[in-house]
Design a protein around this motif. Structure first.
Motif, PDB file in Angstrom:
ATOM      1  N   THR A  95      55.372  36.938  46.972  1.00 31.27           N
ATOM      2  CA  THR A  95      56.886  36.091  46.729  1.00 31.27           C
ATOM      3  C   THR A  95      57.964  37.157  46.176  1.00 31.27           C
ATOM      4  OG1 THR A  95      55.365  34.284  45.903  1.00 31.27           O
ATOM      5  CG2 THR A  95      57.816  34.253  45.301  1.00 31.27           C
ATOM      6  N   ASP A  96      59.039  36.897  46.688  1.00 25.89           N
ATOM      7  CA  ASP A  96      60.106  37.677  46.204  1.00 25.89           C
ATOM      8  C   ASP A  96      60.260  37.761  44.854  1.00 25.89           C
ATOM      9  OD1 ASP A  96      62.742  38.492  45.603  1.00 25.89           O
ATOM     10  OD2 ASP A  96      63.828  37.451  47.314  1.00 25.89           O
ATOM     11  N   PRO A  97      60.502  38.829  44.147  1.00 29.40           N
ATOM     12  CA  PRO A  97      60.463  39.126  42.577  1.00 29.40           C
ATOM     13  C   PRO A  97      61.359  38.325  42.016  1.00 29.40           C
ATOM     14  CG  PRO A  97      60.147  41.142  43.509  1.00 29.40           C
ATOM     15  CD  PRO A  97      60.397  40.184  45.048  1.00 29.40           C
ATOM     16  N   ALA A 135      46.988  29.093  42.106  1.00 26.42           N
ATOM     17  CA  ALA A 135      47.096  29.845  40.921  1.00 26.42           C
ATOM     18  C   ALA A 135      48.420  29.984  40.957  1.00 26.42           C
ATOM     19  CB  ALA A 135      46.061  31.056  41.111  1.00 26.42           C
ATOM     20  N   LEU A 136      48.869  30.556  39.649  1.00 33.61           N
ATOM     21  CA  LEU A 136      50.188  30.649  39.652  1.00 33.61           C
ATOM     22  C   LEU A 136      50.648  32.373  39.608  1.00 33.61           C
ATOM     23  CD1 LEU A 136      51.411  28.151  37.065  1.00 33.61           C
ATOM     24  CD2 LEU A 136      51.540  27.815  39.305  1.00 33.61           C
ATOM     25  N   ASP A 137      49.865  33.182  39.644  1.00 34.32           N
ATOM     26  CA  ASP A 137      50.053  34.528  39.637  1.00 34.32           C
ATOM     27  C   ASP A 137      51.145  35.170  40.655  1.00 34.32           C
ATOM     28  OD1 ASP A 137      47.620  33.981  40.968  1.00 34.32           O
ATOM     29  OD2 ASP A 137      47.306  36.099  41.142  1.00 34.32           O
ATOM     30  N   PRO A 138      51.227  34.848  41.934  1.00 32.61           N
ATOM     31  CA  PRO A 138      51.972  35.313  42.411  1.00 32.61           C
ATOM     32  C   PRO A 138      53.392  34.921  42.497  1.00 32.61           C
ATOM     33  CG  PRO A 138      50.132  34.315  43.911  1.00 32.61           C
ATOM     34  CD  PRO A 138      50.125  33.734  42.288  1.00 32.61           C
ATOM     35  N   TYR A 139      53.687  33.939  41.535  1.00 33.02           N
ATOM     36  CA  TYR A 139      54.893  33.177  41.337  1.00 33.02           C
ATOM     37  C   TYR A 139      55.272  33.320  39.905  1.00 33.02           C
ATOM     38  CZ  TYR A 139      52.889  30.668  45.156  1.00 33.02           C
ATOM     39  OH  TYR A 139      52.343  30.285  46.716  1.00 33.02           O
ATOM     40  N   THR A 140      54.581  33.766  38.861  1.00 34.59           N
ATOM     41  CA  THR A 140      54.756  33.934  37.576  1.00 34.59           C
ATOM     42  C   THR A 140      55.638  35.513  37.282  1.00 34.59           C
ATOM     43  OG1 THR A 140      52.781  34.375  37.033  1.00 34.59           O
ATOM     44  CG2 THR A 140      53.660  32.272  36.563  1.00 34.59           C
ATOM     45  N   SER A 141      56.551  35.353  36.378  1.00 33.65           N
ATOM     46  CA  SER A 141      57.094  36.491  36.250  1.00 33.65           C
ATOM     47  C   SER A 141      55.951  37.588  35.132  1.00 33.65           C
ATOM     48  CB  SER A 141      58.572  36.423  35.478  1.00 33.65           C
ATOM     49  OG  SER A 141      58.191  35.447  34.383  1.00 33.65           O
ATOM     50  N   SER A 213      37.534  41.130  36.879  1.00 34.86           N
ATOM     51  CA  SER A 213      37.056  42.344  37.568  1.00 34.86           C
ATOM     52  C   SER A 213      38.316  43.145  37.864  1.00 34.86           C
ATOM     53  CB  SER A 213      36.408  41.876  39.119  1.00 34.86           C
ATOM     54  OG  SER A 213      36.053  43.006  39.884  1.00 34.86           O
ATOM     55  N   ALA A 214      37.775  44.840  37.897  1.00 34.75           N
ATOM     56  CA  ALA A 214      38.415  45.893  38.151  1.00 34.75           C
ATOM     57  C   ALA A 214      38.566  45.668  39.707  1.00 34.75           C
ATOM     58  CB  ALA A 214      38.017  47.188  37.757  1.00 34.75           C
ATOM     59  N   PHE A 215      37.786  45.083  40.463  1.00 35.61           N
ATOM     60  CA  PHE A 215      37.741  45.333  41.965  1.00 35.61           C
ATOM     61  C   PHE A 215      39.052  44.579  42.634  1.00 35.61           C
ATOM     62  CE2 PHE A 215      33.434  46.135  41.015  1.00 35.61           C
ATOM     63  CZ  PHE A 215      33.502  47.403  41.716  1.00 35.61           C
ATOM     64  N   TYR A 216      39.853  44.027  41.902  1.00 40.29           N
ATOM     65  CA  TYR A 216      41.056  43.164  42.337  1.00 40.29           C
ATOM     66  C   TYR A 216      42.378  44.101  42.439  1.00 40.29           C
ATOM     67  CZ  TYR A 216      38.413  39.188  40.600  1.00 40.29           C
ATOM     68  OH  TYR A 216      37.172  38.215  40.506  1.00 40.29           O
ATOM     69  N   GLY A 217      42.294  45.291  42.104  1.00 38.07           N
ATOM     70  CA  GLY A 217      43.392  46.311  41.960  1.00 38.07           C
ATOM     71  C   GLY A 217      44.216  46.066  43.460  1.00 38.07           C
ATOM     72  N   PRO A 218      43.802  46.237  44.614  1.00 37.52           N
ATOM     73  CA  PRO A 218      44.316  46.498  45.854  1.00 37.52           C
ATOM     74  C   PRO A 218      45.178  45.072  46.039  1.00 37.52           C
ATOM     75  CG  PRO A 218      42.396  47.714  46.136  1.00 37.52           C
ATOM     76  CD  PRO A 218      42.222  46.870  44.718  1.00 37.52           C
ATOM     77  N   PHE A 219      44.266  43.882  45.831  1.00 45.23           N
ATOM     78  CA  PHE A 219      45.057  42.852  45.985  1.00 45.23           C
ATOM     79  C   PHE A 219      46.546  42.544  45.147  1.00 45.23           C
ATOM     80  CE2 PHE A 219      45.695  38.446  44.649  1.00 45.23           C
ATOM     81  CZ  PHE A 219      45.575  37.732  45.770  1.00 45.23           C
ATOM     82  N   ARG A 220      46.301  43.127  43.974  1.00 47.74           N
ATOM     83  CA  ARG A 220      47.498  42.845  43.062  1.00 47.74           C
ATOM     84  C   ARG A 220      48.888  43.629  43.664  1.00 47.74           C
ATOM     85  NH1 ARG A 220      44.233  42.550  37.287  1.00 47.74           N
ATOM     86  NH2 ARG A 220      43.291  40.653  37.872  1.00 47.74           N
ATOM     87  N   GLU A 221      48.234  44.608  44.352  1.00 52.36           N
ATOM     88  CA  GLU A 221      49.486  45.494  45.072  1.00 52.36           C
ATOM     89  C   GLU A 221      50.027  44.817  46.225  1.00 52.36           C
ATOM     90  OE1 GLU A 221      48.366  49.201  47.399  1.00 52.36           O
ATOM     91  OE2 GLU A 221      50.289  48.427  48.526  1.00 52.36           O
ATOM     92  N   GLY A 224      52.053  41.840  44.707  1.00 56.95           N
ATOM     93  CA  GLY A 224      53.193  42.340  44.020  1.00 56.95           C
ATOM     94  C   GLY A 224      52.816  41.847  42.546  1.00 56.95           C
ATOM     95  N   THR A 225      51.537  41.804  42.210  1.00 55.45           N
ATOM     96  CA  THR A 225      51.334  41.295  40.902  1.00 55.45           C
ATOM     97  C   THR A 225      51.047  42.689  39.608  1.00 55.45           C
ATOM     98  OG1 THR A 225      48.952  40.712  41.178  1.00 55.45           O
ATOM     99  CG2 THR A 225      50.934  38.943  41.192  1.00 55.45           C
ATOM    100  N   SER A 226      50.756  43.501  40.480  1.00 59.33           N
ATOM    101  CA  SER A 226      50.394  44.817  39.883  1.00 59.33           C
ATOM    102  C   SER A 226      51.374  45.384  38.936  1.00 59.33           C
ATOM    103  CB  SER A 226      49.888  45.977  40.556  1.00 59.33           C
ATOM    104  OG  SER A 226      50.271  45.800  41.841  1.00 59.33           O
ATOM    105  N   ALA A 227      52.502  44.959  39.343  1.00 55.65           N
ATOM    106  CA  ALA A 227      53.755  45.282  38.556  1.00 55.65           C
ATOM    107  C   ALA A 227      54.317  44.396  37.394  1.00 55.65           C
ATOM    108  CB  ALA A 227      55.171  45.460  39.883  1.00 55.65           C
ATOM    109  N   THR A 228      53.866  43.001  37.957  1.00 56.06           N
ATOM    110  CA  THR A 228      54.506  41.875  36.890  1.00 56.06           C
ATOM    111  C   THR A 228      53.172  41.693  35.785  1.00 56.06           C
ATOM    112  OG1 THR A 228      53.358  40.366  38.553  1.00 56.06           O
ATOM    113  CG2 THR A 228      55.923  40.748  38.460  1.00 56.06           C
ATOM    114  N   LEU A 229      51.956  42.015  36.104  1.00 57.23           N
ATOM    115  CA  LEU A 229      50.848  41.610  35.157  1.00 57.23           C
ATOM    116  C   LEU A 229      50.927  42.090  33.797  1.00 57.23           C
ATOM    117  CD1 LEU A 229      48.511  39.628  34.606  1.00 57.23           C
ATOM    118  CD2 LEU A 229      47.049  41.434  35.614  1.00 57.23           C
TER     119      LEU A 229
END
Ligand code: PBG
Length: 342
Positions: A95-97, A135-141, A213-221, A224-229
């Motif tokens: 989602t657009d930041p 889940a709301l993670d791709p949509y929350t600030s 899990s630490a195995f979700y890292g690349p998904f968060r990239e 676009g949630t690695s920057a927001t989490l």
């Protein structure tokens, strides 16, 4: 007969063996005949990342070979997946930041990226199953799967929003709602919400045992949630040390009306898959997550392992553990191989 003793100059004892397990492995036909588990295209669910715009394909750097697609490109890719007879895809938005806020309100917008993608795919590729992530993670600030009060992720308030998100997806044509948020009680609430709007036949695939899990890292990239989490997800996702708790989570989701359950991540949690399958005998899935994909690809690209063989072996392991199917970023690549008879 030349004895091996003669050949190597070592005296070989005469073994009187009743069982020589190697007999069943002596040739390709014999191995195929006794094989217990095989991967077929029917076992594959393809997770895909969606971005806005047109004619866009964007690589995910930590997942070599995986691209994010704009909706038009996504439709093209899904046409290909359907031709390969991959049964279903799972959609995840980047989602657009600017559209992300504290309550994830974009998740409820009628024409958001996921709803638009669902409608476009349903129109062009009606025969592939569409699984949408709740889940709301791709949509929350703040990048969390739920809404927050101070540091706390609020459960019941989040569940109310998730029901509205699920309904928005069902109205857009989603076939399977897949809550990955790990809030308590969300499956029952989503089931009731769907039924109240006439979506009795929309299925629920619960991320029932989802670990922090630490195995979700690349998904968060990718989304676009690695920057927001902010912080981590350990107050709602499960502790990797736990196994009995997974059975309680699965039992709860099944009681609440889940049609299928999932274990996530995949390979490091095959013991959980086995216990779930043996305890409940229900359709059981595992998610070979982004970090697992990245590990296999990184080693393959370095020439440290044979990528194709490692991928197929990993998928076979999921079947052996008891999975009915696997969410895997390798789905298309493997389906292409299987079609050619490998
Ligand atoms: C979030 C969600 C995650 C994944 C699927 N849905 C990541 C997370 O919980 O932070 C991970 C999938 C993957 O790593 O491939 N609701």
């Amino acid at each position: 007969m030349t004895s091996s003793a003669h050949r190597f100059g070592i005296e070989t004892p005469k073994l009187d063996l009743t069982h020589r397990p190697r007999r069943n492995r002596k040739s390709d036909w014999a191995r195929r005949l006794v094989r217990e588990n095989v991967v077929t295209t029917n076992d594959l669910i393809w997770p895909v990342f969606v971005i806005d715009g047109e004619k866009r394909r964007q690589p995910v750097s930590a997942m070599p070979g995986v691209e994010r697609f704009s909706v038009d490109e996504l439709v093209r890719a899904v046409v290909h997946a359907a031709k390969l007879e991959i049964p279903a895809i799972a959609l995840f938005p980047n989602t657009d930041p600017k559209l992300r806020d504290a309550s994830g309100s974009e998740a409820l917008r009628e024409h958001n990226l996921i709803a638009t993608a669902c409608r476009a795919i349903k129109k062009e590729v009606p025969n592939i199953g569409i699984i949408t992530d709740v889940a709301l993670d791709p949509y929350t600030s703040h990048g969390h799967d739920g809404v927050m009060h101070g540091e706390e992720i609020l459960n019941d308030e989040t569940v109310a929003i998730l029901v509205a998100q699920a309904l928005n997806q069902a109205r857009a044509g989603a076939d399977v709602i897949a809550p990955s948020d790990m809030m308590d009680g969300r499956v029952a609430a989503i089931r009731a919400g769907l039924d109240s709007e006439g979506f009795e036949s929309v299925q629920i695939m619960a991320y029932a045992a989802k670990y922090a899990s630490a195995f979700y890292g690349p998904f968060r990239e990718a989304v676009g949630t690695s920057a927001t989490l902010v912080g981590d997800k350990r107050t709602y996702q499960m502790d990797p040390g736990n196994s009995d708790e997974a059975l309680r989570e699965v039992a709860a989701d099944l009681d609440e009306g889940a049609d299928m359950v999932m274990v996530k991540p995949g390979m490091p949690y095959l013991d959980i898959v086995r216990r779930v399958k043996e305890t409940f005998s229900v359709p059981t899935f595992a998610y070979q997550v982004s970090g697992e994909y990245a590990m296999i690809m990184a080693a393959a690209q370095n020439g440290w392992i044979d990528g194709d063989k490692a991928i197929l072996e990993s998928l076979t392991a999921f079947k052996r553990a008891g999975c009915n199917g696997v969410l895997t970023y390798f789905a298309v690549q493997i389906a292409e191989k299987l079609q050619k008879g490998l």
